[in-house]
Structures are given as structure tokens and as C-alpha cells.
Motif scaffolding. Structure first.
Motif, PDB file in Angstrom:
ATOM      1  N   GLY A   1      -5.278  13.691  -4.561  1.00  0.00           N
ATOM      2  CA  GLY A   1      -4.984  13.309  -5.851  1.00  0.00           C
ATOM      3  C   GLY A   1      -3.784  11.734  -5.870  1.00  0.00           C
TER       4      GLY A   1
ATOM      5  N   PRO B   1      -7.605  11.009 -16.047  1.00  0.00           N
ATOM      6  CA  PRO B   1      -7.194  12.063 -15.481  1.00  0.00           C
ATOM      7  C   PRO B   1      -6.113  12.675 -15.123  1.00  0.00           C
ATOM      8  CG  PRO B   1      -8.258  10.151 -13.985  1.00  0.00           C
ATOM      9  CD  PRO B   1      -7.824   9.655 -15.069  1.00  0.00           C
TER      10      PRO B   1
ATOM     11  N   THR C   1     -12.296  14.185 -13.669  1.00  0.00           N
ATOM     12  CA  THR C   1     -11.281  14.902 -12.928  1.00  0.00           C
ATOM     13  C   THR C   1     -11.571  16.736 -12.975  1.00  0.00           C
ATOM     14  OG1 THR C   1      -9.951  14.670 -13.485  1.00  0.00           O
ATOM     15  CG2 THR C   1      -9.572  13.069 -11.557  1.00  0.00           C
TER      16      THR C   1
END
Length: 440
Positions: A73, A391, A271
Motif C-alpha cells: 500500500g 482507498p 481496495t
């Protein structure tokens, strides 16, 4: 039978002419659109390839106590945050120098080099550095490309030009992830020269090649417009409040805030795949279709909506798009079937298409000569930040309930609709007698 064949052929070629007419823009805009499509394919490759690359234990090194998912991420988000942060600087500097093409080439060159650099990355730290440099490279491309399209257009066709540019860019962005996974999984590859390369190496080579193709297209086919001049003496600052006093906020700043809110709302979905699949009792195939629905709507509608806003005005489309974004975002948190989620994503894509090109066109109308890079970078920067924030927001909010991230996005979309309605005025003298939403 012969008459039927002639009728079918006549209708077919009529459709072809109609489609070509949709893309009847300055050849430099079309060339730039194709160039962005090429580099978009390679750049979006990495959204799929990098997580696979990390998960395959190809890289190692210090993790600072972070899990694999968090490392992935951070690597992916770093690109967006650096890209968006540097866009106002590159946009303003390109206004100072008046050299749009040179900035685009610097960015594409950096993108090609960093795509190849992944072949030598062996640690998480090296991946972070490479992805960060890519974000800075793309910051040279986005605001100057949009500024170039703006300067090659006129008030009467600016929306159509923005629509064509965005259409091809999105085709590249959508095609990359579709092909990336297959290319990685089909490796290793045996080359005619006797070499064997892994699926990951093949993906990085392809990403680099697409950047080189884009570089060559820009080098050969793009020239700065004759009207673009260095604007070193101009005040290129961005006003927050409306200097005319007609509204509270400056319209370009308002459009930037709206772009941030919209991008955050549409990026919430990306996500939370496991939670979406569990909630709808579906597999990865359905999620892929739902994710693609937004992009499909964008590709199909960007150009015709851009053309339409040249006729009927920018503001009605932006207001209506933000209004449609409200229920289409909330619906994603309330649906109970895969089919209705697909429909909600498709409607959300329609809403986004109604905002993208008209908002860029309206900001372009307001930008003075030599100010396109600075002014339009407000919108592109804000959109990039929204894509990065979305996200993160959904990841943090999903634990409170499936509907919560989408309710959050709904509030943002509603606030954006109010901002456009109250703070942005029409810039186009419409040629059709269509009422402007919100006008008396």
C-alpha cells in the motif's frame, strides 16, 4: 440481396464516419492522446505487477515492522502523493518557460528509465525509491499535457478536445491491468537470442517500451502551439477566494476541491475487494467487472459529453454529474447482488464522465494566456490526491460496517454538488437554447 448488402455497407461506413467525426480534433491533440494511451498502458501495468512482485518474495530487506500488505500500500500510494504534490510546481514552471513539449519528454524519459530500474530492484527500499521517482516523472507529464490540450483548443471545441484526450488516456489505463496479470503468469519466456526472462521482467520491459513509444510519438508529432509564450512575469498564484466578489470561492479552486471530493468517492471501491466479495457472495471475476464498469462508462462517454458541453455549457454537466454521483455512491453500500453493484458502478462512471471533461474545459476557459499549466494543475493535483485518499478512507472505515465508506463518499459528493451549484458560474456563451442548471 444486393440491395440489402449495399444498405448494410452504407450504414456501416456511416457509423465509421460518425465515430471518426467524434475524434476530429487538432492532430497534435490526437497524437498526444495516443501517446498518453501508450504510457498509460505501461504505468497501469505496475498497479497489478508490483503487488505480485512483492508477494513472490523477489524482493526483501528491512520492513520496519510493517506487514506485506502495508508495504504494498505504501509503495503504490507513494506514487500518487508525490505525483500530485509536484504537479503545481511543474505546471507553474512550464508556464514560466512556455515549453510544454520539453516537460512531457522529461517525464516520459524518466518513466522509461524507472520502468527498467525495476529489473534491478532487490529491496523494499529500492522499490520505494523507484516508485517515488515515477510519481515525480508523471508529475512532469500530466499538467503540461492538459495545458497543451487546452492551448491547442478554442472556447468552442475545448470540451471535445478534453474528452478525446481523456478517452484515449483511460483506454490505456484500463487495458494495462487486464493484460498485466496474464503476462506475469505466462512467464518465463524464451527469446530468439537464447535468453530467458521471467514474467515479471517481461512486464517491466513492456512498461518501458510503452513509455519509449510515447516518447517517440511526442517527439515526432507534437509541437508547442504558436500562441504559447513564456510567462515569467505573470502572477501564477491560485486564489482561494473569488477576487471578483461575485462568489465566496474562486471557481478554479472550487473545481479543484470538487475534483478531490469526486475522486475520493469513486476510489473507495478499489481496495475493499475481500469485503465486497463476501458481502455479495461473489468471486473475483464479478469484482473485476464491477471495477471495469466505471472505466467503461468513462471511455464511452468522455468524448460525446465533451462535445456536448461545447454546445450547451460546462456548468450543467458538472452540476448534474455531481448530483448523480450522490445516489450512485450510496447505492454501492446498499446493494445486495452482483448485478446491482455493477449497475451502480456504471452509473457512477456516467457521473464521473459528466464532470471530468467539462470541469477541465471550464477551468481552461478561465485560464489566461500562459497560465494553463498552473490553473489546470489545481484540478489534476486534486484528483490525484483524491485517488490516493479514497482507498485509505475505505480501508479505515470498512471495519465500522459495509455501508460506512460509501456513506462517507456520499456526503463528499453531496458537498461537491453544493459547491459547484453555488460557487461556479458558466463560462461559455451557449449556442443552443438550453437552460443552465441553477440559473434563473
Amino acid at each position: 440481396m444486393r440491395r440489402l448488402v449495399r444498405w448494410v455497407l452504407a450504414r456501416f461506413f456511416g457509423l465509421v464516419r460518425l465515430l471518426l467525426a467524434q475524434f476530429a480534433v487538432d492532430r497534435r491533440v490526437l497524437a498526444l492522446a495516443f501517446a498518453r494511451m501508450a504510457d498509460g498502458i505501461g504505468n497501469s501495468f505496475l498497479i497489478i505487477v508490483i503487488p505480485l512482485y512483492v508477494a513472490d518474495d523477489v524482493v526483501g530487506g528491512v520492513t520496519f515492522g510493517l506487514g506485506e500488505a502495508m508495504i504494498i500500500g505504501i509503495i503504490l500510494s507513494l506514487f500518487g502523493f508525490l505525483n500530485s504534490s509536484f504537479q503545481p510546481l511543474t505546471g507553474r514552471f512550464s508556464d514560466r518557460t512556455g515549453k510544454r513539449k520539453q516537460f512531457i519528454l522529461v517525464g516520459l524519459g524518466g518513466l522509461a528509465i524507472t520502468n527498467l530500474a525495476y529489473l534491478f530492484a532487490e529491496t523494499y527500499a529500492s522499490l520505494l525509491v523507484i516508485r517515488g521517482l515515477q510519481g515525480i516523472s508523471v508529475a512532469f507529464i500530466i499538467p503540461t499535457s492538459v495545458a497543451l490540450v487546452n492551448e491547442l483548443a478554442t472556447t468552442g471545441d475545448r470540451g471535445g478536445n478534453m474528452g478525446v484526450y481523456n478517452t484515449f488516456r483511460l483506454v490505456g489505463f484500463g487495458a494495462g491491468p487486464v493484460a498485466a496479470g496474464g503476462i506475469v503468469s505466462a512467464g518465463p519466456y524464451s527469446l530468439p537470442v537464447g535468453w530467458t526472462i521471467s514474467g515479471f521482467d517481461a512486464a517491466f520491459y513492456i512498461a518501458a517500451i510503452t513509455a519509449v513509444i510515447s516518447y517517440l510519438l511526442v517527439t515526432v508529432l507534437i509541437t508547442d502551439p504558436e500562441s504559447t509564450e513564456a510567462n515569467a512575469a505573470a502572477d501564477l498564484s491560485i486564489d482561494v477566494f473569488d477576487p471578483t466578489g461575485r462568489n465566496l470561492l474562486d471557481p478554479i479552486f472550487t473545481l479543484g476541491v470538487v475534483s478531490l471530493l469526486m475522486a475520493t468517492a469513486i476510489a473507495l471501491f478499489a481496495t475493499i475487494q475481500p469485503q465486497v466479495n463476501d458481502h455479495l457472495e461473489q468471486g473475483a471475476t464479478w469484482f473485476g467487472l464491477q471495477f471495469a464498469a466505471f472505466i467503461i462508462a468513462q471511455i464511452v462517454l468522455q468524448t460525446p459529453i465533451g462535445r456536448a458541453c461545447d454546445l450547451y455549457g460546462r456548468r450543467p454537466f458538472i452540476v448534474l454529474g455531481m448530483v448523480i454521483l450522490v445516489p450512485s455512491t450510496l447505492a454501492q453500500g446498499l446493494v445486495t447482488t452482483s448485478e446491482t453493484m455493477f449497475l451502480a458502478r456504471l452509473v457512477q462512471g456516467i457521473a464521473g464522465a459528466m464532470v471530468f471533461a467539462p470541469a477541465l474545459a471550464l477551468a481552461g476557459d478561465l485560464a489566461g494566456e500562459g497560465e494553463s499549466g498552473s490553473k489546470l494543475s489545481v484540478l489534476t493535483m486534486a484528483f490525484g490526491f483524491g485517488i490516493a485518499i479514497g482507498p485509505l478512507s475505505s480501508g479505515a472505515l470498512i471495519s465500522y460496517g459495509f455501508v460506512v465508506p460509501f456513506a462517507f463518499g456520499t456526503v463528499l459528493a453531496a458537498f461537491g454538488a453544493v459547491l459547484v451549484y453555488t460557487q461556479v458560474e458558466e463560462t461559455l456563451e451557449t449556442t443552443a437554447s438550453v437552460p443552465v442548471v441553477g440559473d434563473d
